[in-house]
Write an enzyme that holds these catalytic residues in place. Structure first.
Site, PDB file in Angstrom:
ATOM      1  N   ALA A   1     -52.888  56.069 -74.709  1.00 48.14           N
ATOM      2  CA  ALA A   1     -54.304  56.406 -74.510  1.00 48.14           C
ATOM      3  C   ALA A   1     -54.970  56.579 -75.865  1.00 48.14           C
ATOM      4  CB  ALA A   1     -54.441  57.699 -73.716  1.00 48.14           C
ATOM      5  N   LYS A   2     -56.257  56.650 -75.887  1.00 47.68           N
ATOM      6  CA  LYS A   2     -56.995  56.980 -77.111  1.00 47.68           C
ATOM      7  C   LYS A   2     -58.351  57.534 -76.715  1.00 47.68           C
ATOM      8  CE  LYS A   2     -56.369  56.694 -81.577  1.00 47.68           C
ATOM      9  NZ  LYS A   2     -55.096  56.816 -82.307  1.00 47.68           N
TER      10      LYS A   2
END
Ligand code: NAD
Length: 429
Positions: free
Chosen positions: A117-118
């Site tokens: 994720a980011k």
């Protein structure tokens, strides 16, 4: 109350290669080598989830400003998603998507039980007060309360954020769930559940990967020279630990310029200078300031460690590179268009998703310690992280030999294969 202004999304990424496209071009080569079926390809190509939020923040002047923030969950088949949060005026959804996918591959290549994720918020932290940043961080956390969670999605620091922001995030999340929840975020201050060894973890991984690669190339670390671009967390630790292994660091750089010393730079001196000068090397006298900072990349050294920003090695300068080995401390320092040139020249590249994975590995250790309720010693952290890095390097190297492909493609092959195999067992689409 004054009128609300929506913080504008920046213009499309016209002036540099689109990082999502760069990532996808490597992904496509690896999936072809693996003969990945179309269904899995389609699943892995797109992020699982993209959340866009608008966070109203009362600024110190009494006006309310609305900031746009993102969290992209690329994939969670291997476990809860993991990835940093970036505060920067140039945060762009396409970039966040690319970085989220990178995290999936990075975690998979080092065999961590995590997806990728980011997150990011379009803001200029340097122009904001601590109070404004705190309110922004708490607002973002609240907006993402159903996304984050120790078993769902675990953020960490990235550009523009650090232990301070992670502490606010942990506190705000804990309040919403009604229980102290240290495992919701990593990169926390040591006193509130951070891990020993996290600060130097990425640079240490770069050092371990460099030594493993030099061995394959038949080079003795005490006989090679290196240039390190970027003198922040990753660059300083990589330079320091490499020099401790006998590597002669001839060149270092930061935003102020590049500094050269044929005899080798005393890294401890450079770090002390930087710490005494607001985190910058301007005026450092232990080396000569180079006329053109970009010459660091093409200078005459054996090892090049880009550890600053994206897309610094491109089709325009790749021809000029003299290093035999590139170890990517930064994320995405080599644009996809430079890959064929580098491969043609026979330069070995330890790609970002492998080379800088020491950071996420020790973040994983932090999460494990929080869940165990037990603190590991620094020796335990270092020994386990080094072993994970060495094992991952060997696996990627063996894959590159097996398919006769560069290490970068091999790293993607290892990562995508792991994720794809897990899909086969779990099934369900
Ligand atoms: P940092 O902010 O601590 O340091 C960045 C350094 O790069 C600074 O010295 C800055 O002056 C320098 N810099 C900026 N632009 C430059 C340019 N154009 N030329 C030369 N130097 C320049 O950042 P960091 O945490 O060291 O991260 C560096 C890179 O490593 C980023 O790509 C980041 O995503 C990646 N990375 C960091 C970690 C981590 O644990 N910190 C983990 C994995 C990947």
């Amino acid at each position: 109350m004054a009128a609300t202004t929506v913080y504008k999304e920046p213009a499309p990424l016209l002036d540099r290669e689109n990082p999502l496209e760069s990532m996808m071009s490597r992904f496509n080569v690896a999936t072809e080598i693996l003969g990945l079926d179309e269904e899995t390809y389609e699943v892995l190509k797109a992020p699982d989830k993209q959340v866009i939020v608008h966070i109203p923040v009362t600024m110190d002047n009494g006006k309310v400003r609305v900031f746009e923030g993102y969290r992209v969950i690329h994939n969670t088949i291997l476990g809860p998603s993991k990835g940093g949060i970036r505060y920067d005026k140039n945060v762009h959804l396409d970039e966040v998507k690319a970085l989220a996918a990178w995290m999936t591959w990075k975690c998979a290549v080092v065999d961590l039980p995590y997806g990728g994720a980011k997150g990011g918020i379009i803001c200029e932290p340097a122009t904001m007060s601590a109070g404004e940043i705190e309110r922004l961080t708490r607002g973002y956390t609240l907006a993402m309360k159903d996304v984050f969670g120790p078993d769902r999605d675990i953020p960490a620091p990235d550009m523009g954020t650090g232990p301070r922001e992670m502490a606010w995030l942990m506190d705000e999340f804990s309040k919403t769930v009604g229980a102290t929840s240290p495992a919701v975020v990593t990169g926390k201050p040591l006193v509130m559940g951070g891990s020993l060894g996290r600060t130097e973890a990425t640079g240490r991984g770069v050092m371990v990967a460099t030594l493993a690669a030099l061995k394959k190339l038949g080079l003795d670390p005490t006989q090679v020279s290196a240039a390190v671009q970027g003198f922040g967390n990753v660059g300083t630790w990589a330079a320091k630990l490499l020099s401790e292994q006998g590597v002669r660091i001839k060149c270092i750089s930061d935003i102020s310029g590049a500094y050269w010393n044929e005899a080798g730079i005393n890294i401890d001196e450079a770090v002390a200078y930087k710490n005494a000068h607001k985190g910058r090397l301007d005026g450092f006298t232990g080396a000569v300031l180079m006329e053109n900072a970009d010459d660091l990349l093409t200078t005459n050294v054996d090892v090049l460690v880009p550890a600053a920003v994206e897309d610094v090695i491109t089709e325009h300068n790749a021809h000029e590179i003299k290093a035999k080995l590139i170890v990517e401390g930064a994320n995405g320092p080599t644009s996809a268009s430079a890959d064929p040139i580098i491969n043609e020249k026979g330069i070995m590249v330890v790609p970002d998703i492998l080379a800088n994975s020491g950071g996420v590995t020790v973040s994983y250790f932090e999460w494990v310690q929080n869940r165990q309720g037990f603190k590991w010693t620094e020796e335990m952290v270092t020994e386990r992280a080094d072993r994970i890095m060495t094992d991952a390097f060997e696996k990627v190297y063996a894959t590159s030999q097996k398919y006769n492909v560069p290490m970068r493609i091999a790293a993607y092959v290892v990562a995508i294969d792991k994720v794809a195999q897990t899909y086969k067992f779990r099934g369900g689409f």
